[in-house]
Write a protein that holds these residues in place. Structure first.
Motif, short mmCIF file in Angstrom:
data_model
loop_
_atom_site.label_atom_id
_atom_site.label_comp_id
_atom_site.label_asym_id
_atom_site.label_seq_id
_atom_site.Cartn_x
_atom_site.Cartn_y
_atom_site.Cartn_z
N PHE A 166 0.84 -1.20 0.00
CA PHE A 166 0.00 0.00 0.00
C PHE A 166 0.88 1.26 0.00
O PHE A 166 0.70 2.16 -0.81
CB PHE A 166 -0.89 -0.04 1.25
CG PHE A 166 -2.23 0.62 1.10
CD1 PHE A 166 -3.30 -0.06 0.52
CD2 PHE A 166 -2.44 1.91 1.59
CE1 PHE A 166 -4.55 0.54 0.41
CE2 PHE A 166 -3.69 2.52 1.49
CZ PHE A 166 -4.74 1.83 0.90
N MET A 167 1.84 1.29 0.92
CA MET A 167 2.71 2.47 1.04
C MET A 167 3.65 2.59 -0.16
O MET A 167 3.89 3.68 -0.65
CB MET A 167 3.53 2.43 2.34
CG MET A 167 2.72 2.33 3.61
SD MET A 167 1.46 3.61 3.76
CE MET A 167 0.33 2.77 4.87
N ILE A 190 1.76 4.15 -2.93
CA ILE A 190 1.60 5.60 -2.78
C ILE A 190 2.88 6.31 -3.23
O ILE A 190 2.84 7.27 -4.01
CB ILE A 190 1.27 5.96 -1.31
CG1 ILE A 190 -0.13 5.45 -0.96
CG2 ILE A 190 1.36 7.47 -1.10
CD1 ILE A 190 -0.48 5.60 0.52
N ALA A 191 4.03 5.82 -2.75
CA ALA A 191 5.31 6.45 -3.10
C ALA A 191 5.53 6.40 -4.61
O ALA A 191 5.95 7.40 -5.22
CB ALA A 191 6.45 5.77 -2.36
N LYS A 208 3.30 6.27 -6.98
CA LYS A 208 2.41 7.21 -7.69
C LYS A 208 2.90 8.65 -7.50
O LYS A 208 2.72 9.49 -8.37
CB LYS A 208 0.99 7.05 -7.18
CG LYS A 208 0.35 5.75 -7.65
CD LYS A 208 -1.15 5.88 -7.75
CE LYS A 208 -1.77 4.63 -8.37
NZ LYS A 208 -1.81 3.50 -7.42
N LEU A 209 3.50 8.91 -6.33
CA LEU A 209 4.04 10.26 -6.11
C LEU A 209 5.38 10.44 -6.81
O LEU A 209 5.97 11.52 -6.77
CB LEU A 209 4.19 10.52 -4.60
CG LEU A 209 2.86 10.75 -3.84
CD1 LEU A 209 3.08 10.72 -2.34
CD2 LEU A 209 2.20 12.07 -4.25
N ARG A 232 8.45 8.94 -6.32
CA ARG A 232 9.69 9.06 -5.53
C ARG A 232 9.82 7.82 -4.66
O ARG A 232 8.94 6.98 -4.61
CB ARG A 232 9.66 10.32 -4.67
CG ARG A 232 8.41 10.43 -3.80
CD ARG A 232 8.59 11.40 -2.67
NE ARG A 232 7.36 11.58 -1.92
CZ ARG A 232 6.79 10.70 -1.11
NH1 ARG A 232 7.31 9.48 -0.96
NH2 ARG A 232 5.68 10.97 -0.47
N GLU A 233 10.96 7.75 -3.93
CA GLU A 233 11.18 6.66 -2.98
C GLU A 233 10.26 6.84 -1.78
O GLU A 233 9.77 7.94 -1.53
CB GLU A 233 12.63 6.71 -2.49
CG GLU A 233 13.68 6.46 -3.56
CD GLU A 233 13.74 4.99 -3.93
OE1 GLU A 233 13.97 4.16 -3.03
OE2 GLU A 233 13.55 4.68 -5.13
N ARG A 234 10.08 5.77 -1.00
CA ARG A 234 9.33 5.87 0.26
C ARG A 234 9.99 6.89 1.19
O ARG A 234 11.22 6.92 1.33
CB ARG A 234 9.32 4.52 0.99
CG ARG A 234 8.34 3.50 0.46
CD ARG A 234 6.97 3.66 1.08
NE ARG A 234 6.93 3.42 2.52
CZ ARG A 234 6.80 2.24 3.11
NH1 ARG A 234 6.73 1.15 2.38
NH2 ARG A 234 6.72 2.13 4.42
N VAL A 235 9.16 7.71 1.86
CA VAL A 235 9.67 8.62 2.88
C VAL A 235 9.65 7.87 4.20
O VAL A 235 8.60 7.44 4.66
CB VAL A 235 8.80 9.89 2.99
CG1 VAL A 235 9.27 10.77 4.14
CG2 VAL A 235 8.83 10.67 1.68
N PRO A 246 8.99 13.98 7.88
CA PRO A 246 9.23 15.17 7.05
C PRO A 246 9.12 16.44 7.89
O PRO A 246 8.42 16.46 8.90
CB PRO A 246 8.11 15.13 6.02
CG PRO A 246 7.20 14.02 6.39
CD PRO A 246 7.69 13.36 7.64
#
Lengths: 248, 502
Positions: free
Chosen positions: A25-26, A29-30, A32-33, A35-38, A42
């Motif tokens: 899931f996460m 999201i990353a 689709k955004l 980039r790598e997972r945050v 932040p």
């Protein structure tokens, strides 16, 4: 419905499934955004209300005036008394006037010193969770009046705050027909944010299961915009402001 | 099943709505009441645009780091003792809910208002395994008895009058109830109180989820969401994956924007923060708490520069109340779970099926009132234009319109052709002009002339007069004031750079 799987085993299986899914899931999201997972917190430059608002403070008398105006505008009642003895007198008079047959109070020291049981011999006065085997939700639902101590109050929105604990039922401020909340005036702040920030400061592990902001009687405008009071929660709500809440 | 799924068009549904006098006046009255309430509340609070900007920034920041914050929320909610589940689709969310209901041996579920649950069509699914689902918000309860869907995000039964409501509740009561609000609400209080106490599961939506503490926050006025999270042994929270905010401090901004924008209240009567199931020694609250985090098309907006801001929506309904189209046709004409400007964009965006929902994007005058009303400044009117553009780009435009546009470009691209066409029109209109007006509802004039009148083409057009006008202008006009000339030329330069409005 037959259920061959033990509940614990079932919940464990659900959790394993959920944890696996959480990763995809996460990751999704990353992706689709783009980039790598945050994975580290932040920097959040916009946390909370605008800065000018955080400065806003009213003197105590203005707070009380504003709370009263807001709470009454929402259909609640506000009385101000000097001390706990006067609060007790007010509650006893109101309970007699309304012929209350059953009263449920949170199991707090401040409330037990009101001596309501001896002052109201015709009413059944019970303390939340005093007997572990009782169905307290049902007791609350049958009670005419619920009495609680407010943990905080916010003047700007006319709200009082109650939190849950073994001695403080969520049902006591919800299920009875009438709610009476005692608010020591030194618990009253100007803004919602002054209360909310305390939950951030306390941190997850210190939070109670239920935190409830109450700003008047239960209401609905769902039938032809016609305001109805007491549709599920208490229809009559008193905030009893106490100037000096010491034991003396 | 929604109207759109039955295959009606938005035009047909709007025609039905416009033919219903009660609906029209009720929608107008309610939206006006809410809109005015919001206006007064925003003015009284002051610095409204600063607050909107703050709200927007918090939402933008959270969505831009959604993987971090959602993950943090899930970990903290688990640490609180809640069971967290993830569902990519509506079907998965339904399957998880049914599994929980079966394990709780549930006979009934009490629900507080949740738009997500409307997306899932969960009540029918529960019914199919023999579990009674009871809506407990007064308005939702009424429309459940009527077997209808909500027509407004805040006032779901806006379209029902008190006599219809008395009829529905009388059937439930087994006796005739008068059409008196206090009596009707009193009946619902008693009836639903029994249901709350008997229910095995309580089900809610989620206004906000706080990442740092794993708490969920509910705003309501009736107290039914508190009932649902206090009384039954098992609790299920249905939560859109984008409902996250980082902290309780951020909640102050949302609590300032949401109630004022929705109803004009300074705060809803109840704002509840629930952190996990009941503690071991607590005598109320659920023993078991489940949080189902639902995607169902939301993640499709992530990384899409035109639509990502849709996820900032806090579901206040202010855009409905401000929209001149919604105020005329009401919610059901939109045909989806969400109505009004937000529904017109959200429905096709969540389903990525612009073709089926394209007519909704056209049910807007693009006036921008929705953007003005939005407490987190979502540019809905721009998004409606993007939707229309995507539809045309995908080759799903209206054939007649495409043909018309091609014809227009052929005619307008050439002065001689234009002159000839106008000359032809002047001749042709003699057949239909009466007293200087064209009223015939024929051909391309049908839509326009149904409600308006087309003026005839003038005998002596501006174009015909131009050569004479031009002569007069240049022979008589004095030389321009140098200051004015300078300002105008600067303006023209600016316009070359894109012409941003102030």
């Amino acid at each position: 419905m037959t259920n061959p799987v033990q509940p614990d085993e079932w919940l464990k299986r659900l959790e394993a499934r959920s944890r696996a899914k959480q990763e995809t899931f996460m990751d999704g999201i990353a992706a689709k955004l783009g980039r790598e997972r945050v994975r580290t917190r932040p920097k959040h430059p916009f946390r909370g209300a605008p800065d000018f608002w955080k400065e806003f403070q009213l003197p105590i008398e203005d707070r009380i005036r504003q709370f009263t105006a807001n709470f009454e505008a929402a259909g609640g009642h506000v009385v101000r008394v000097k001390n706990r003895a006067e609060a007790s007198t007010f509650i006893v008079d109101k309970a007699s006037e309304m012929s209350a047959g059953s009263i449920l109070i949170n199991d707090e020291v401040e409330l037990s010193t009101l001596n309501l049981a001896s002052s109201l011999p015709d009413a059944i006065v019970r303390s939340w969770n005093e007997d572990q085997d009782e169905n307290w939700r049902a007791v609350a639902s049958r009670s005419d009046i619920g009495i609680v101590m407010a943990d905080y109050a916010a003047a700007y929105t006319g709200s009082l705050v109650v939190t849950s604990s073994p001695a403080k039922g969520r049902s006591v401020s919800l299920l009875p027909t009438v709610l009476m909340a005692i608010v020591p005036v030194d618990r009253m702040v100007t803004r919602l944010g002054e209360i909310l920030v305390r939950f951030d400061e306390a941190g997850r592990e210190q939070l109670p299961a239920g935190i409830h902001f109450i700003s008047g009687p239960s209401r609905s405008a769902d039938i032809e915009n016609d305001l109805t009071i007491g549709v599920h929660g208490p229809g009559i709500v008193f905030a009893i402001l106490v100037d000096d809440d010491s034991d003396a | 099943m929604s109207a759109a799924e039955k295959g009606q068009t938005v035009k047909e549904r709007a025609r039905d709505a416009l033919g219903n006098d009660f609906l029209r006046s009720a929608v107008r009255f309610t939206t006006e009441r809410l809109r005015l309430g919001k206006k007064l509340a925003a003015e009284e609070h002051g610095n409204w645009d600063d607050w909107r900007e703050r709200g927007r920034q918090i939402r933008l920041h959270t969505i831009a780091h959604l993987d971090y914050y959602l993950n943090e929320f899930a970990e903290n909610a688990r640490a609180n003792g809640a069971h967290v589940h993830f569902a990519d689709t509506a079907e998965e969310a339904v399957a998880i809910s049914l599994e929980i209901a079966k394990h709780a041996s549930a006979k009934s579920v009490v629900k507080s208002k949740s738009m997500v649950s409307e997306e899932l069509h969960l009540n029918q699914a529960l019914d199919s395994i023999g579990v009674e689902a009871i809506e407990t918000d007064l308005g939702e309860y009424i429309i459940q008895l009527a077997n209808e869907t909500p027509s407004h995000i805040i006032i779901p039964a806006i379209h029902k009058n008190r006599h219809q409501i008395a009829g529905l509740l009388s059937r439930e009561a087994g006796e005739d109830l008068p059409a008196d609000t206090a009596v009707l609400a009193g009946f619902v209080r008693t009836k639903l109180r029994e249901k709350f106490l008997a229910a095995d599961i309580g089900m809610t939506g989620c206004n906000f989820a706080i990442a740092e503490t794993g708490s969920m926050v509910l705003f309501e006025n009736e107290g039914n969401a508190r009932m649902v999270t206090t009384v039954p042994k098992t609790q299920i929270t249905l939560m859109g994956m984008e409902r996250i905010i980082p902290s309780w401090s951020d909640l102050e901004v949302m609590a300032t924007l949401l109630p004022r924008s929705a109803t004009g209240q300074k705060l809803t009567v109840y704002m509840s923060g629930i952190t996990g199931p009941r503690r071991e020694q607590d005598a109320d609250g659920p023993d078991q708490m489940h949080i189902i985090i639902i995607d169902n098309g939301r993640s499709l907006q992530l990384g899409d520069p035109e639509f990502q801001e849709l996820l900032n929506c806090i579901r206040c309904g202010a855009c409905l109340n401000a929209c001149p189209v919604y105020r005329h046709i009401g919610g059901h004409a939109y045909g989806g779970t969400y109505s009004g400007p937000i529904g017109a964009v959200l429905t096709p965006a969540l389903k990525k099926n612009v073709a089926e929902w394209d007519d909704i994007a056209n049910a807007s005058s693009l006036c921008g009132a929705c953007y003005e009303a939005c407490p987190v400044k979502i540019p809905l009117h721009d998004m409606l234009v993007y939707l229309r553009r995507r539809k045309v780009e995908a080759g799903r435009g209206n054939k007649a319109e495409t043909l018309g546009m091609k014809g227009f470009s052929v005619v307008m691209g050439n002065a001689k052709r234009y002159r000839n066409v106008v000359r032809l029109g002047k001749l042709g209109q003699k057949l239909v002009v009466r007293n200087g007006e064209i009223r015939a509802r024929i051909g391309p004039l049908k839509g326009w002339n149904t409600y308006r009148v087309t003026p005839e083409l003038p005998k002596d057009s501006f174009r015909d007069r131009w050569s004479k006008v031009e002569q007069e202008l240049y022979s008589e006009s004095a030389p321009m004031n140098p200051e004015v000339a300078d300002r105008l030329s600067k303006l023209m330069d600016q316009r070359k750079n894109g012409g941003h409005g102030q």
